[in-house]
Write a protein that holds these residues in place. Structure first.
Motif, PDB file in Angstrom:
ATOM      1  N   LYS A 102       0.811  -1.219   0.000  1.00  0.00           N
ATOM      2  CA  LYS A 102       0.000   0.000   0.000  1.00  0.00           C
ATOM      3  C   LYS A 102       0.846   1.271   0.000  1.00  0.00           C
ATOM      4  N   GLU A 103       1.982   1.254   0.668  1.00  0.00           N
ATOM      5  CA  GLU A 103       2.807   2.456   0.767  1.00  0.00           C
ATOM      6  C   GLU A 103       3.914   2.499  -0.280  1.00  0.00           C
ATOM      7  N   LYS A 104       3.816   1.627  -1.293  1.00  0.00           N
ATOM      8  CA  LYS A 104       4.828   1.595  -2.344  1.00  0.00           C
ATOM      9  C   LYS A 104       4.270   2.140  -3.658  1.00  0.00           C
ATOM     10  N   ASN A 105       5.176   2.546  -4.542  1.00  0.00           N
ATOM     11  CA  ASN A 105       4.783   3.099  -5.838  1.00  0.00           C
ATOM     12  C   ASN A 105       4.860   2.035  -6.928  1.00  0.00           C
ATOM     13  N   ALA A 106       3.926   2.091  -7.840  1.00  0.00           N
ATOM     14  CA  ALA A 106       3.879   1.108  -8.925  1.00  0.00           C
ATOM     15  C   ALA A 106       3.730   1.825 -10.266  1.00  0.00           C
ATOM     16  N   CYS A 107       3.920   1.056 -11.350  1.00  0.00           N
ATOM     17  CA  CYS A 107       3.782   1.642 -12.681  1.00  0.00           C
ATOM     18  C   CYS A 107       3.134   0.651 -13.644  1.00  0.00           C
ATOM     19  N   ILE A 108       2.621   1.193 -14.738  1.00  0.00           N
ATOM     20  CA  ILE A 108       2.034   0.403 -15.816  1.00  0.00           C
ATOM     21  C   ILE A 108       2.520   0.993 -17.137  1.00  0.00           C
ATOM     22  N   PHE A 109       2.912   0.135 -18.054  1.00  0.00           N
ATOM     23  CA  PHE A 109       3.365   0.575 -19.380  1.00  0.00           C
ATOM     24  C   PHE A 109       2.379   0.114 -20.446  1.00  0.00           C
ATOM     25  N   GLY A 110       2.186   0.940 -21.472  1.00  0.00           N
ATOM     26  CA  GLY A 110       1.323   0.522 -22.568  1.00  0.00           C
ATOM     27  C   GLY A 110       1.291   1.542 -23.690  1.00  0.00           C
ATOM     28  N   ALA A 144      -6.524  -3.796 -27.624  1.00  0.00           N
ATOM     29  CA  ALA A 144      -6.447  -2.633 -28.510  1.00  0.00           C
ATOM     30  C   ALA A 144      -6.317  -3.065 -29.966  1.00  0.00           C
ATOM     31  N   THR A 145      -5.691  -4.223 -30.190  1.00  0.00           N
ATOM     32  CA  THR A 145      -5.543  -4.735 -31.566  1.00  0.00           C
ATOM     33  C   THR A 145      -6.911  -5.003 -32.181  1.00  0.00           C
ATOM     34  N   LYS A 146      -7.789  -5.664 -31.429  1.00  0.00           N
ATOM     35  CA  LYS A 146      -9.143  -5.932 -31.931  1.00  0.00           C
ATOM     36  C   LYS A 146      -9.871  -4.631 -32.253  1.00  0.00           C
ATOM     37  N   ILE A 147      -9.733  -3.653 -31.375  1.00  0.00           N
ATOM     38  CA  ILE A 147     -10.430  -2.378 -31.579  1.00  0.00           C
ATOM     39  C   ILE A 147      -9.880  -1.646 -32.797  1.00  0.00           C
ATOM     40  N   VAL A 153      -6.756   3.631 -25.825  1.00  0.00           N
ATOM     41  CA  VAL A 153      -7.131   3.142 -24.501  1.00  0.00           C
ATOM     42  C   VAL A 153      -8.546   2.572 -24.581  1.00  0.00           C
ATOM     43  N   HIS A 154      -8.799   1.446 -23.909  1.00  0.00           N
ATOM     44  CA  HIS A 154     -10.142   0.852 -23.917  1.00  0.00           C
ATOM     45  C   HIS A 154     -10.594   0.562 -22.488  1.00  0.00           C
ATOM     46  N   LYS A 155     -11.818   0.086 -22.352  1.00  0.00           N
ATOM     47  CA  LYS A 155     -12.395  -0.106 -21.016  1.00  0.00           C
ATOM     48  C   LYS A 155     -11.639  -1.150 -20.203  1.00  0.00           C
ATOM     49  N   GLY A 156     -11.036  -2.119 -20.870  1.00  0.00           N
ATOM     50  CA  GLY A 156     -10.216  -3.095 -20.164  1.00  0.00           C
ATOM     51  C   GLY A 156      -8.996  -2.440 -19.543  1.00  0.00           C
ATOM     52  N   HIS A 157      -8.334  -1.547 -20.297  1.00  0.00           N
ATOM     53  CA  HIS A 157      -7.201  -0.791 -19.756  1.00  0.00           C
ATOM     54  C   HIS A 157      -7.631  -0.003 -18.517  1.00  0.00           C
ATOM     55  N   VAL A 158      -8.725   0.728 -18.677  1.00  0.00           N
ATOM     56  CA  VAL A 158      -9.189   1.620 -17.605  1.00  0.00           C
ATOM     57  C   VAL A 158      -9.507   0.826 -16.345  1.00  0.00           C
ATOM     58  N   VAL A 165       2.525   6.067 -21.074  1.00  0.00           N
ATOM     59  CA  VAL A 165       2.006   5.877 -22.433  1.00  0.00           C
ATOM     60  C   VAL A 165       3.206   5.906 -23.369  1.00  0.00           C
ATOM     61  N   CYS A 166       3.443   4.791 -24.043  1.00  0.00           N
ATOM     62  CA  CYS A 166       4.648   4.638 -24.860  1.00  0.00           C
ATOM     63  C   CYS A 166       4.375   4.957 -26.336  1.00  0.00           C
ATOM     64  N   SER A 167       5.282   5.705 -26.919  1.00  0.00           N
ATOM     65  CA  SER A 167       5.150   6.046 -28.345  1.00  0.00           C
ATOM     66  C   SER A 167       6.411   5.654 -29.101  1.00  0.00           C
ATOM     67  N   GLU A 168       6.234   5.305 -30.377  1.00  0.00           N
ATOM     68  CA  GLU A 168       7.357   5.033 -31.288  1.00  0.00           C
ATOM     69  C   GLU A 168       6.879   5.405 -32.677  1.00  0.00           C
ATOM     70  N   THR A 169       7.506   6.380 -33.282  1.00  0.00           N
ATOM     71  CA  THR A 169       6.979   7.036 -34.479  1.00  0.00           C
ATOM     72  C   THR A 169       6.627   6.064 -35.602  1.00  0.00           C
ATOM     73  N   THR A 170       7.568   5.217 -36.004  1.00  0.00           N
ATOM     74  CA  THR A 170       7.345   4.294 -37.125  1.00  0.00           C
ATOM     75  C   THR A 170       6.248   3.276 -36.790  1.00  0.00           C
TER      76      THR A 170
END
Length: 357
Positions: A188-196, A333-336, A201-206, A223-228
């Motif tokens: 509870k007192e620790k920090n966490a992260c999520i990458f994607g 997200a692929t299906k969407i 973004v879809h309801k499953g992500h949220v 939120v990860c980006s890569e131009t190509t």
């Protein structure tokens, strides 16, 4: 859709609208504290002779007053409880603020009252003291977590003891919930992260992010980006409009508005080999951004079981996961991207508006 055999009593029309999305039931609206008058309660009392009465009020002071008033006049009301955290949005507390998945959880494990001839106390004040639910610096937090796990909501010590003895909660249920409390407090007192990529973004992500936020002090969503790659994803998709990294971040932020322990940032992955390769260089990039944002994280949330080992190897972060089978929202997200209109029901309002604009 959950079928509920009986009458479900709620405070307001907005509650009814929200519940109609997930429950098939005869819903009786009180219209707040003023609506919970003797005439309505007497009517419900007559109905209770032949049908079950379920009561779900807002997890606030007014909701408690309404609940106490009804319970004092009608025997065997089946009390349903909502988590205050899950029902709070922008400092407003109400059942109508809850997500569909959180509403469903309320009805999954309904605990009915004990029979009249079986009302003998199973729990005592000693049980609360021995398990640090009273007289301990973190007792309030422990009671909050325990209440959520047992689906009886937060209570002060006196009310908690009353609930434990009035509802069909066994010592085994209690002990299992206490184990959960200890595990929860450990992180509870620790920090966490999520990458994607969150493209989009879809309801499953949220749902995943909101659930994860309950198990940490601060949750950082990257939120990860890569131009190509992102250009290719759009060109091969059925999306009407291309979503820049700024657009995706804005949509994620909008869907998580009101969650004060969730923070959204960008990570640019240009020049790194595409997933699932390039872990070494990607980890270096992540650490660069963590330094830039002055963020320290203790673990990462993922529902990709194949990535758990790599997070430990390259980032030295323990990975935690839940809903690996995506039972709550079986979507990607692929299906969407491939069939946007077909999966529109899984798309949140922020993305719908962007794609229509």
């Amino acid at each position: 859709m959950i079928n509920l055999d009986g009458i479900l009593v709620v405070e307001g029309k907005d509650d009814m609208v929200a519940l109609n999305r997930v429950v098939k039931a005869n819903i009786f609206v009180l219209h707040g504290m003023t609506g919970a008058n003797n005439k309505k309660i007497d009517y419900l009392k007559k109905l209770s002779q032949n049908t079950k009465i379920y009561l779900l009020t807002d997890p606030d002071a007014a909701g408690v007053k309404i609940r106490n008033k009804i319970n004092s006049k009608i025997e065997n009301v089946i009390n349903l409880y909502a988590s205050r955290k899950k029902a709070t949005r922008n400092n407003n507390v109400g059942i109508e603020n809850m997500s569909d998945s959180d509403l469903i959880e309320i009805f999954k494990n309904i605990r009915e009252n004990k029979e009249k001839n079986d009302i003998k106390d199973v729990f005592s004040l000693k049980d609360l003291i021995d398990n640090n639910l009273v007289s301990s610096p973190d007792s309030k937090l422990r009671r909050e977590i325990l209440g959520d796990k047992l689906n009886i909501s937060y209570s002060n010590a006196k009310t908690l003891l009353k609930k434990l003895n009035a509802i069909n909660i066994t010592k085994n249920d209690f002990n299992k919930a206490l184990e959960y409390v200890e595990k929860y407090l450990d992180v509870k007192e620790k920090n966490a992260c999520i990458f994607g990529k969150f493209y989009p973004v879809h309801k499953g992500h949220v749902n995943f992010i909101k659930n994860a936020s309950k198990y940490c002090k601060n949750l950082y969503v990257f939120v990860c980006s890569e131009t190509t790659r992102d250009e290719k994803l759009f060109m091969e998709s059925s999306l009407r409009k291309k979503m820049s990294i700024k657009d995706r971040i804005n949509c994620v932020k909008e869907e998580l508005r009101g969650y004060k322990n969730i923070f959204v940032y960008e990570i640019n992955e240009d020049g790194i080999k595409p997933y699932p390769n390039g872990w070494f260089d990607w980890a270096k990039r992540v650490n660069m951004y963590l330094d830039k944002y002055d963020i320290k994280v203790d673990y990462v949330f993922t529902n990709e079981i194949a990535d758990i080992k790599n997070y430990k190897t390259y980032l030295n972060l323990e990975a935690k996961s839940f809903d690996l089978d995506r039972l709550e929202f079986n979507i990607s997200a692929t299906k969407i991207r491939n069939e946007f209109d077909k999966y529109i029901d899984f798309v949140p309002e922020s993305v719908k508006r962007f794609q229509k604009g």
